[in-house]
Design an enzyme around this catalytic site. Structure first.
Site, PDB file in Angstrom:
ATOM      1  N   LYS A  52       0.842  -1.204   0.000  1.00  0.00           N
ATOM      2  CA  LYS A  52       0.000   0.000   0.000  1.00  0.00           C
ATOM      3  C   LYS A  52       0.876   1.253   0.000  1.00  0.00           C
ATOM      4  CE  LYS A  52      -3.832  -2.497   2.080  1.00  0.00           C
ATOM      5  NZ  LYS A  52      -4.641  -2.865   3.246  1.00  0.00           N
ATOM      6  N   GLN A  96      -4.752  -1.717   9.443  1.00  0.00           N
ATOM      7  CA  GLN A  96      -4.649  -3.052   8.844  1.00  0.00           C
ATOM      8  C   GLN A  96      -5.223  -4.116   9.778  1.00  0.00           C
ATOM      9  OE1 GLN A  96      -3.637  -3.483   5.669  1.00  0.00           O
ATOM     10  NE2 GLN A  96      -3.968  -5.670   5.764  1.00  0.00           N
ATOM     11  N   ASP A 119     -11.190   2.325   3.634  1.00  0.00           N
ATOM     12  CA  ASP A 119     -11.504   0.899   3.505  1.00  0.00           C
ATOM     13  C   ASP A 119     -13.014   0.681   3.327  1.00  0.00           C
ATOM     14  OD1 ASP A 119      -9.331  -0.951   3.625  1.00  0.00           O
ATOM     15  OD2 ASP A 119      -8.984  -0.408   5.729  1.00  0.00           O
TER      16      ASP A 119
HETATM   17  N1  GUN Z   1      -6.914  -7.108   6.021  1.00  0.00           N
HETATM   18  C1  GUN Z   1      -7.182  -7.869   4.935  1.00  0.00           C
HETATM   19  N2  GUN Z   1      -7.700  -7.111   3.953  1.00  0.00           N
HETATM   20  C2  GUN Z   1      -7.763  -5.850   4.427  1.00  0.00           C
HETATM   21  C3  GUN Z   1      -8.206  -4.620   3.864  1.00  0.00           C
HETATM   22  O1  GUN Z   1      -8.674  -4.519   2.728  1.00  0.00           O
HETATM   23  N3  GUN Z   1      -8.087  -3.527   4.678  1.00  0.00           N
HETATM   24  C4  GUN Z   1      -7.599  -3.603   5.945  1.00  0.00           C
HETATM   25  N4  GUN Z   1      -7.565  -2.474   6.662  1.00  0.00           N
HETATM   26  N5  GUN Z   1      -7.184  -4.728   6.494  1.00  0.00           N
HETATM   27  C5  GUN Z   1      -7.271  -5.843   5.729  1.00  0.00           C
END
Ligand code: GUN
Length: 283
Positions: A52, A96, A119
């Site tokens: 990211k 995350q 998200d």
């Molecule tokens: N953990 C697995 N996929 C995601 C996601 O798309 N966003 C976040 N914040 N955590 C995750």
């Protein structure tokens, strides 16, 4: 043999389109900024967060990383989110998942300002997705929709089967397909005779996280097969839920793992972050 959907190339194309927008915002004095929080040292989470941050750098988006130790308290995490919520130079906040067991994910998700929730996990944004009038797209399901659009795969009136009912993928995926007028069936761990449903799917989306779950005998001839899962084999190799080698002989389109849905999730995250920065003008 199926057309292999190239998520890596499509993600690069979508991200490239966002570059100009980031540049234009800079011209207006807005430096797009994403705050990324990671708690503990889950190796998969570390890889996702690094990817990211890398995408942010490619697009000229500023990223702030908050790497907190495993023993961070919920109170400490909520206090950091509070600070980021009120910091006008921060556009998007991403925490995350998964979080360590002693931290309640629901409390954390609910504490992120819906206007910075790139998200789209906050109940307010989930509600918007349900109604179909959203600002922030749910990253992984929206990435799948971009793939279907790019490869001109018809959705309206098709039988779509989503395997998995998570808040992150299965449920919002269902909503997006429904919005495009598909007939959607959701299967999950308590579904009896999964194959009887998957065999009827024109578009099959699997988001479970179980190696070998979808075998060729469970797939209809010429179906579109989208594999959302990322599983790590003992050898260290990544694979999805779908028996790719055999299913690709039967499907019309199929996504690989890696290089399929994964990169698309990040492209949509970048799109949401730019949208949040554009909305700074309305704050
Ligand atoms: N953990 C697995 N996929 C995601 C996601 O798309 N966003 C976040 N914040 N955590 C995750």
């Amino acid at each position: 043999m199926a057309v292999i959907i190239d998520g890596k190339a499509l993600s690069a194309k979508l991200k490239n389109n966002l570059k100009d927008e980031v540049e234009a915002l800079k011209g207006e004095g807005i430096e797009t900024c994403l705050a990324v929080i990671i708690v503990g040292d889950n190796p998969a989470s570390r890889v996702y967060v690094n990817n990211k941050k890398k995408s942010c750098a490619e697009l000229g988006i500023k990223s702030l990383e908050y790497a907190l130790p495993e023993d961070t308290t919920e109170e400490e995490l909520l206090s950091l989110i509070d600070e980021l919520n009120s910091d006008d130079s921060v556009d998007g906040i991403l925490c995350q998942l998964p979080l360590p067991k002693h931290i309640c994910e629901k409390n954390v998700i609910n504490s992120i300002s819906p206007r910075k929730d790139v998200d789209a996990f906050h109940p307010e944004n989930v509600g918007h997705i349900m109604i179909g009038d959203y600002t922030f797209l749910p990253c992984t399901p929206a990435g799948v929709m971009e793939m279907l659009k790019e490869y001109e795969i018809e959705i309206a009136g098709k039988n779509c089967v989503v395997v998995g009912r998570s808040n992150i993928v299965g449920k919002p995926m269902t909503m997006l397909l429904l919005k495009e007028n598909a007939t959607v069936t959701v299967c999950h761990s308590r579904t009896k005779d999964l194959a009887s449903f998957t065999r009827e799917a024109d578009i099959l989306v699997s988001a479970v996280g179980k190696v070998g779950l979808i075998t060729a005998d469970m797939v209809k001839e010429n179906a579109v097969v989208i594999d959302v899962a990322i599983n790590r084999l003992e050898s260290g190799k990544l694979c999805g839920d779908v028996d790719f080698e055999n299913v690709k002989e039967k499907a019309s389109f199929i996504t690989p793992v890696p290089g399929g849905v994964g990169p698309m999730t990040i492209a949509v995250l970048m799109k949401n972050t730019v949208k949040a920065a554009e909305n700074r003008k309305n704050r």
